[in-house]
Design an enzyme around this catalytic site. Sequence first.
Site, PDB file in Angstrom:
ATOM      1  N   TYR A 144       0.875  -1.179   0.000  1.00  0.00           N
ATOM      2  CA  TYR A 144       0.000   0.000   0.000  1.00  0.00           C
ATOM      3  C   TYR A 144       0.907   1.221   0.000  1.00  0.00           C
ATOM      4  O   TYR A 144       1.812   1.332   0.825  1.00  0.00           O
ATOM      5  CB  TYR A 144      -0.875  -0.013   1.245  1.00  0.00           C
ATOM      6  CG  TYR A 144      -1.726   1.222   1.450  1.00  0.00           C
ATOM      7  CD1 TYR A 144      -2.897   1.406   0.726  1.00  0.00           C
ATOM      8  CD2 TYR A 144      -1.357   2.193   2.376  1.00  0.00           C
ATOM      9  CE1 TYR A 144      -3.686   2.533   0.924  1.00  0.00           C
ATOM     10  CE2 TYR A 144      -2.136   3.320   2.580  1.00  0.00           C
ATOM     11  CZ  TYR A 144      -3.300   3.488   1.850  1.00  0.00           C
ATOM     12  OH  TYR A 144      -4.079   4.600   2.048  1.00  0.00           O
ATOM     13  N   ASP A 239       9.434   2.601  -0.787  1.00  0.00           N
ATOM     14  CA  ASP A 239       8.461   3.303   0.057  1.00  0.00           C
ATOM     15  C   ASP A 239       8.815   2.962   1.500  1.00  0.00           C
ATOM     16  O   ASP A 239       8.457   1.891   2.006  1.00  0.00           O
ATOM     17  CB  ASP A 239       7.049   2.845  -0.308  1.00  0.00           C
ATOM     18  CG  ASP A 239       5.996   3.458   0.608  1.00  0.00           C
ATOM     19  OD1 ASP A 239       6.365   4.054   1.645  1.00  0.00           O
ATOM     20  OD2 ASP A 239       4.799   3.325   0.296  1.00  0.00           O
ATOM     21  N   LYS A 294       5.656   9.815   8.346  1.00  0.00           N
ATOM     22  CA  LYS A 294       5.488   9.329   9.718  1.00  0.00           C
ATOM     23  C   LYS A 294       6.534   9.889  10.705  1.00  0.00           C
ATOM     24  O   LYS A 294       6.376  10.981  11.206  1.00  0.00           O
ATOM     25  CB  LYS A 294       5.449   7.802   9.724  1.00  0.00           C
ATOM     26  CG  LYS A 294       4.247   7.279   8.871  1.00  0.00           C
ATOM     27  CD  LYS A 294       3.871   5.896   9.203  1.00  0.00           C
ATOM     28  CE  LYS A 294       2.818   5.315   8.270  1.00  0.00           C
ATOM     29  NZ  LYS A 294       1.448   5.495   8.632  1.00  0.00           N
TER      30      LYS A 294
HETATM   31  N1  HOZ Z   1      -3.654   3.256   6.107  1.00  0.00           N
HETATM   32  C1  HOZ Z   1      -3.046   3.610   7.323  1.00  0.00           C
HETATM   33  C2  HOZ Z   1      -2.105   2.598   7.847  1.00  0.00           C
HETATM   34  N2  HOZ Z   1      -1.687   1.593   6.972  1.00  0.00           N
HETATM   35  C3  HOZ Z   1      -4.071   3.898   8.347  1.00  0.00           C
HETATM   36  C4  HOZ Z   1      -4.051   5.305   8.667  1.00  0.00           C
HETATM   37  C5  HOZ Z   1      -5.070   5.711   9.697  1.00  0.00           C
HETATM   38  O1  HOZ Z   1      -6.156   5.189   9.726  1.00  0.00           O
HETATM   39  O2  HOZ Z   1      -4.761   6.594  10.469  1.00  0.00           O
END
Ligand code: HOZ
Length: 458
Positions: A144, A239, A294
């Site tokens: 992802y 990534d 992050k």
């Molecule tokens: N898609 C995010 C982690 N893989 C989740 C982000 C969130 O819900 O804060």
Amino acid sequence: MPALTSDTLFTRALQLIPGGVNSPVRAFRSVGGAPFLVKAARGATLVTADDRELIDFVCTWGPAIHGHNHPVIKAAIAAALENGTSFGTPNPSEVEMAELITRFVPSIQKVRMCNSGTEATMSAIRLARGFTQRDKIIKFAGCYHGHSDSLLIKAGSGALTHGHPDSAGVPASFARETIVLPYNDAASLDAAFTANPGQIACVILEPYCGNVGFIMPDAGYLAAVRAVTAQHGALLIFDEVMTGFRLHKAGVQGLLNEELAATHPAASSSASGSELSALNAQLPFAPDLTCLGKIIGGGLPVGAFGGRSDIMDYLAPLGPVYQAGTLSGNPLAMAAGIAALRLLEDDGSGTSPYTRLDRLGRQLRDAVLAATRAKGIPAQVPQCGSMFSIFFTATPVRDYATALTGDAKLFARFFRACLARGVYLAPSAYEAGFISTAHEGPAIDRACEIMSQAIAEL
Ligand code: HOZ
């Protein structure tokens, strides 16, 4: 006025926000029940609107490597706030951030800040296409990379959790430009390059997957990906939004370089740490571009992408690839991120945070494996440093297909049993867990005890 409990707040949210949440996986749909709302977070603990304290293994999905609301990061934000919240001009802290990132991650010669991991990957893909003048890209099933159109195909994270790994709204003509292959399968990558000669701009991957659960590469796989991309003139994009600064100061590429240095014929078992680092510098495993986010925001919104200077100089204003952002390089986010990165070098404990985090990760993994063994439940617990996953399956998990062999219903029961006892895991069988240095001491011991009890009662 009803009390501001999680239930009353979520009922209101459901009227006003789609699904009641601002990011789908937070809705708890795959684990059941309604989400709690959080009003505060400190160290390893979340405090819910209902005044429950939970030991948190989501760590705001990765950024909180030093724990929530770390006093040093909080002080850095407060100091920056005195000078203003946004300037819309170049500013001194973005220069300092660029210096830190390029020092920590040697493959990054130049870096551009943006506001989220999604922006970072989307911009890196555009840059790769502009630089190579090719249109097709390769990604891997279950990886992802945020929610831009080219990348929401066989995606992990919330898209997989909610059964939409190929999102509606992505034009078929866009999707055709994205080739999706199985992770950890070098032969299929070779075949894709052979079938699309001179057409592939880049290969993008999470070098260690964190959005289909946590999955690590087979030995030699990432080196094979590097070799085949170089051979075909395609860019390799790592990534490292999740893994950057979390698994190593230089991300997965730093781990790879350490492995290379340690196995190099010149690295005798008696080589010192500084001899190994010198060797490491001569044997650099380098992606062409790296996406970050992050941790570099210290808990504030941020993203970045960087890499070889010749590629980065294709960006406007020097080159023809356009990318921009009103809040890019935001002084509060830079201040928080700089503080977080400096703490990774020295958090005052006298021991590297990475050594301590790996100890915590192993403790958690061993506790879960012991409990599942005692209960007779097959489980896989991939773990590296402060990232882990729990898959209830007898099949070793090495890609999307094997991740799906995990018993998601059993995971949901385990999740609820942990939550009832005070441990919060990611509310999906397809998300990684994160540990912070604030989990050291009573929090990790208590969490291991709770997880073991929860497994015993499944
Ligand atoms: N898609 C995010 C982690 N893989 C989740 C982000 C969130 O819900 O804060």
